[in-house]
Design a protein around this motif. Structure first.
Motif, PDB file in Angstrom:
ATOM      1  N   GLN A   1       0.824  -1.205   0.000  1.00  0.00           N
ATOM      2  CA  GLN A   1       0.000   0.000   0.000  1.00  0.00           C
ATOM      3  C   GLN A   1       0.865   1.264   0.000  1.00  0.00           C
ATOM      4  OE1 GLN A   1      -2.530  -0.616   3.414  1.00  0.00           O
ATOM      5  NE2 GLN A   1      -4.065  -1.764   2.239  1.00  0.00           N
ATOM      6  N   ALA A   2       1.969   1.220   0.726  1.00  0.00           N
ATOM      7  CA  ALA A   2       2.890   2.371   0.745  1.00  0.00           C
ATOM      8  C   ALA A   2       3.469   2.607  -0.645  1.00  0.00           C
ATOM      9  CB  ALA A   2       4.005   2.135   1.751  1.00  0.00           C
ATOM     10  N   TYR A   3       3.769   1.521  -1.352  1.00  0.00           N
ATOM     11  CA  TYR A   3       4.279   1.648  -2.726  1.00  0.00           C
ATOM     12  C   TYR A   3       3.233   2.302  -3.621  1.00  0.00           C
ATOM     13  CZ  TYR A   3       6.105   0.345  -7.311  1.00  0.00           C
ATOM     14  OH  TYR A   3       6.579   0.384  -8.594  1.00  0.00           O
ATOM     15  N   ALA A   4       1.973   1.914  -3.431  1.00  0.00           N
ATOM     16  CA  ALA A   4       0.899   2.517  -4.222  1.00  0.00           C
ATOM     17  C   ALA A   4       0.770   4.007  -3.915  1.00  0.00           C
ATOM     18  CB  ALA A   4      -0.424   1.795  -3.932  1.00  0.00           C
ATOM     19  N   VAL A   5       0.911   4.389  -2.655  1.00  0.00           N
ATOM     20  CA  VAL A   5       0.836   5.800  -2.264  1.00  0.00           C
ATOM     21  C   VAL A   5       1.964   6.593  -2.911  1.00  0.00           C
ATOM     22  CG1 VAL A   5       1.072   7.407  -0.335  1.00  0.00           C
ATOM     23  CG2 VAL A   5      -0.396   5.395  -0.109  1.00  0.00           C
ATOM     24  N   ILE A   6       3.190   6.058  -2.850  1.00  0.00           N
ATOM     25  CA  ILE A   6       4.344   6.741  -3.429  1.00  0.00           C
ATOM     26  C   ILE A   6       4.175   6.882  -4.941  1.00  0.00           C
ATOM     27  CG2 ILE A   6       6.803   6.479  -3.953  1.00  0.00           C
ATOM     28  CD1 ILE A   6       6.298   7.545  -1.193  1.00  0.00           C
ATOM     29  N   THR A   7       3.679   5.841  -5.584  1.00  0.00           N
ATOM     30  CA  THR A   7       3.461   5.898  -7.038  1.00  0.00           C
ATOM     31  C   THR A   7       2.440   6.972  -7.394  1.00  0.00           C
ATOM     32  OG1 THR A   7       3.966   3.537  -7.222  1.00  0.00           O
ATOM     33  CG2 THR A   7       2.808   4.566  -9.075  1.00  0.00           C
ATOM     34  N   PHE A   8       1.375   7.059  -6.620  1.00  0.00           N
ATOM     35  CA  PHE A   8       0.350   8.078  -6.846  1.00  0.00           C
ATOM     36  C   PHE A   8       0.942   9.474  -6.643  1.00  0.00           C
ATOM     37  CE2 PHE A   8      -2.899  10.869  -4.949  1.00  0.00           C
ATOM     38  CZ  PHE A   8      -3.784  10.943  -6.016  1.00  0.00           C
ATOM     39  N   ILE A   9       1.685   9.639  -5.557  1.00  0.00           N
ATOM     40  CA  ILE A   9       2.293  10.941  -5.266  1.00  0.00           C
ATOM     41  C   ILE A   9       3.264  11.337  -6.368  1.00  0.00           C
ATOM     42  CG2 ILE A   9       3.975  12.055  -3.738  1.00  0.00           C
ATOM     43  CD1 ILE A   9       2.524  10.801  -1.394  1.00  0.00           C
ATOM     44  N   ASN A  10       4.034  10.372  -6.854  1.00  0.00           N
ATOM     45  CA  ASN A  10       4.999  10.660  -7.912  1.00  0.00           C
ATOM     46  C   ASN A  10       4.290  11.174  -9.164  1.00  0.00           C
ATOM     47  OD1 ASN A  10       7.827  10.481  -8.889  1.00  0.00           O
ATOM     48  ND2 ASN A  10       6.938   9.036 -10.324  1.00  0.00           N
ATOM     49  N   GLY A  11       3.160  10.559  -9.505  1.00  0.00           N
ATOM     50  CA  GLY A  11       2.393  11.033 -10.654  1.00  0.00           C
ATOM     51  C   GLY A  11       1.860  12.439 -10.449  1.00  0.00           C
ATOM     52  N   ILE A  12       1.376  12.717  -9.249  1.00  0.00           N
ATOM     53  CA  ILE A  12       0.884  14.069  -8.932  1.00  0.00           C
ATOM     54  C   ILE A  12       2.017  15.078  -9.057  1.00  0.00           C
ATOM     55  CG2 ILE A  12       0.060  15.541  -7.044  1.00  0.00           C
ATOM     56  CD1 ILE A  12      -2.163  13.915  -8.212  1.00  0.00           C
ATOM     57  N   LEU A  13       3.187  14.704  -8.551  1.00  0.00           N
ATOM     58  CA  LEU A  13       4.323  15.629  -8.566  1.00  0.00           C
ATOM     59  C   LEU A  13       4.767  15.932  -9.994  1.00  0.00           C
ATOM     60  CD1 LEU A  13       6.375  17.276  -7.036  1.00  0.00           C
ATOM     61  CD2 LEU A  13       7.770  15.225  -6.742  1.00  0.00           C
ATOM     62  N   VAL A  14       4.791  14.917 -10.842  1.00  0.00           N
ATOM     63  CA  VAL A  14       5.164  15.138 -12.239  1.00  0.00           C
ATOM     64  C   VAL A  14       4.198  16.118 -12.900  1.00  0.00           C
ATOM     65  CG1 VAL A  14       5.317  14.056 -14.517  1.00  0.00           C
ATOM     66  CG2 VAL A  14       6.356  12.944 -12.544  1.00  0.00           C
ATOM     67  N   ARG A  15       2.916  15.946 -12.636  1.00  0.00           N
ATOM     68  CA  ARG A  15       1.927  16.859 -13.223  1.00  0.00           C
ATOM     69  C   ARG A  15       2.100  18.277 -12.681  1.00  0.00           C
ATOM     70  NH1 ARG A  15      -3.977  14.235 -13.970  1.00  0.00           N
ATOM     71  NH2 ARG A  15      -4.113  16.155 -15.183  1.00  0.00           N
ATOM     72  N   GLN A  16       2.447  18.387 -11.406  1.00  0.00           N
ATOM     73  CA  GLN A  16       2.680  19.717 -10.830  1.00  0.00           C
ATOM     74  C   GLN A  16       3.894  20.378 -11.476  1.00  0.00           C
ATOM     75  OE1 GLN A  16      -0.419  20.055  -9.147  1.00  0.00           O
ATOM     76  NE2 GLN A  16       0.756  21.154  -7.600  1.00  0.00           N
ATOM     77  N   LEU A  17       4.948  19.592 -11.710  1.00  0.00           N
ATOM     78  CA  LEU A  17       6.158  20.137 -12.328  1.00  0.00           C
ATOM     79  C   LEU A  17       5.898  20.573 -13.764  1.00  0.00           C
ATOM     80  CD1 LEU A  17       8.912  17.687 -11.009  1.00  0.00           C
ATOM     81  CD2 LEU A  17       8.327  19.960 -10.167  1.00  0.00           C
ATOM     82  N   LEU A  18       4.958  19.910 -14.415  1.00  0.00           N
ATOM     83  CA  LEU A  18       4.576  20.296 -15.777  1.00  0.00           C
ATOM     84  C   LEU A  18       3.551  21.427 -15.777  1.00  0.00           C
ATOM     85  CD1 LEU A  18       4.295  16.761 -17.424  1.00  0.00           C
ATOM     86  CD2 LEU A  18       6.133  18.436 -17.714  1.00  0.00           C
ATOM     87  N   GLU A  19       3.299  21.966 -14.576  1.00  0.00           N
ATOM     88  CA  GLU A  19       2.371  23.082 -14.382  1.00  0.00           C
ATOM     89  C   GLU A  19       0.938  22.695 -14.734  1.00  0.00           C
ATOM     90  OE1 GLU A  19       3.867  26.535 -16.350  1.00  0.00           O
ATOM     91  OE2 GLU A  19       5.668  26.636 -15.102  1.00  0.00           O
ATOM     92  N   GLU A  20       0.634  21.416 -14.554  1.00  0.00           N
ATOM     93  CA  GLU A  20      -0.742  20.949 -14.651  1.00  0.00           C
ATOM     94  C   GLU A  20      -1.267  20.818 -13.222  1.00  0.00           C
ATOM     95  OE1 GLU A  20      -0.834  17.337 -16.864  1.00  0.00           O
ATOM     96  OE2 GLU A  20       0.214  18.178 -18.589  1.00  0.00           O
TER      97      GLU A  20
END
Length: 266
Positions: free
Chosen positions: A232-251
């Motif tokens: 479950q922690a791996y799933a949380v980190i994967t989700f957060i990583n996707g959110i962070l990438v979108r934030q860095l792309l200014e989405e």
């Protein structure tokens, strides 16, 4: 007087147009003498007083030069390494790894030519040092967040998921934004460089630990399944990583830490 002397570079050719053939240093010295006499005349100083004032001014100038040279000689090597690494991080964030050169780093840091190569002989060494600096700054941020959490009253402490959300939003905003971009830039090269991989694994390990703590807090008191918690922690980190990438792309899909906390809590 000081203002008059500061104009020597621009005023010398105009004050002595007929003496352009002699050296520029000589022209400037003559112009200095003229400016000094005019300043002393305006101030109403006698010849003896003007000589005393000139000696005092020269003593101040040379004392300042001695102080500046002493400060330059007494630079802190570790501080200079940090300055160079911070400049490298800025360049990596703006231009990527391909744009990173020793010359650009020392120019960004405002240091003399050759300074970067005297600390980091190769480009690979410079990349490794930048990665270590990113890990160092990330660790400092992580420790500060946890220190604030521990200092808060137990009833007022945010959940671990809320802390994770705060850290994610913080990494997607200036001034930490550059560091986040560099982290992804280095990650693309880590599969070819074991040293970079080790530095990035240090950063990832902190988020994994925090994520496991967050998942554990959401389980019932009698729940004990370490394997499931890790998944479950791996799933949380994967989700957060996707959110962070979108934030860095200014989405900006996630508006705030509170919004991300709600998403994580499901």
């Amino acid at each position: 007087i000081c203002w008059q002397l500061s104009l020597l570079g621009a005023a010398a050719p105009a004050r002595f147009p007929e003496q352009r053939s002699i050296g520029p240093a000589t022209v400037k010295l003559r112009c200095a003498a003229v400016c000094w006499r005019e300043a002393c005349s305006v101030a109403g100083l006698t010849r003896a007083s003007s000589r005393c004032a000139a000696k005092g001014l020269l003593r101040c100038i040379f004392a300042g030069l001695d102080c500046a040279l002493a400060m330059k000689r007494k630079f802190n090597p570790e501080e200079r390494r940090r300055v160079l690494c911070d400049a490298a991080i800025e360049i990596l964030a703006e231009e990527g790894a391909k744009g990173l050169t020793h010359r650009k780093v020392e120019q960004r840091a405002g240091l003399p030519d050759g300074t970067t190569s005297s600390y980091f002989r190769t480009r690979s060494a410079l990349l490794h040092a930048a990665a270590q600096r990113v890990a160092e700054l990330d660790a400092a941020d992580f420790e500060e967040v946890m220190r604030q959490w521990a200092a808060a009253e137990p009833a007022n402490r945010p959940s671990t998921l809320a802390i994770l959300a705060q850290m994610v939003i913080r990494t997607a905003a200036p001034p930490v934004l550059d560091r986040s971009r560099v982290r992804y830039e280095l990650a693309l090269r880590a599969h070819q460089d074991s040293g970079l991989r080790r530095n990035l694994e240090q950063v990832i390990a902190r988020f994994v630990t925090l994520s496991e703590q967050a998942v554990s807090q959401l389980q019932p008191d009698d729940f004990h399944d370490p394997a499931l918690i890790k998944e479950q922690a791996y799933a949380v980190i994967t989700f957060i990583n996707g959110i962070l990438v979108r934030q860095l792309l200014e989405e900006h899909y996630v508006e705030s830490a509170e919004h991300l906390t709600r998403l994580l809590e499901g």
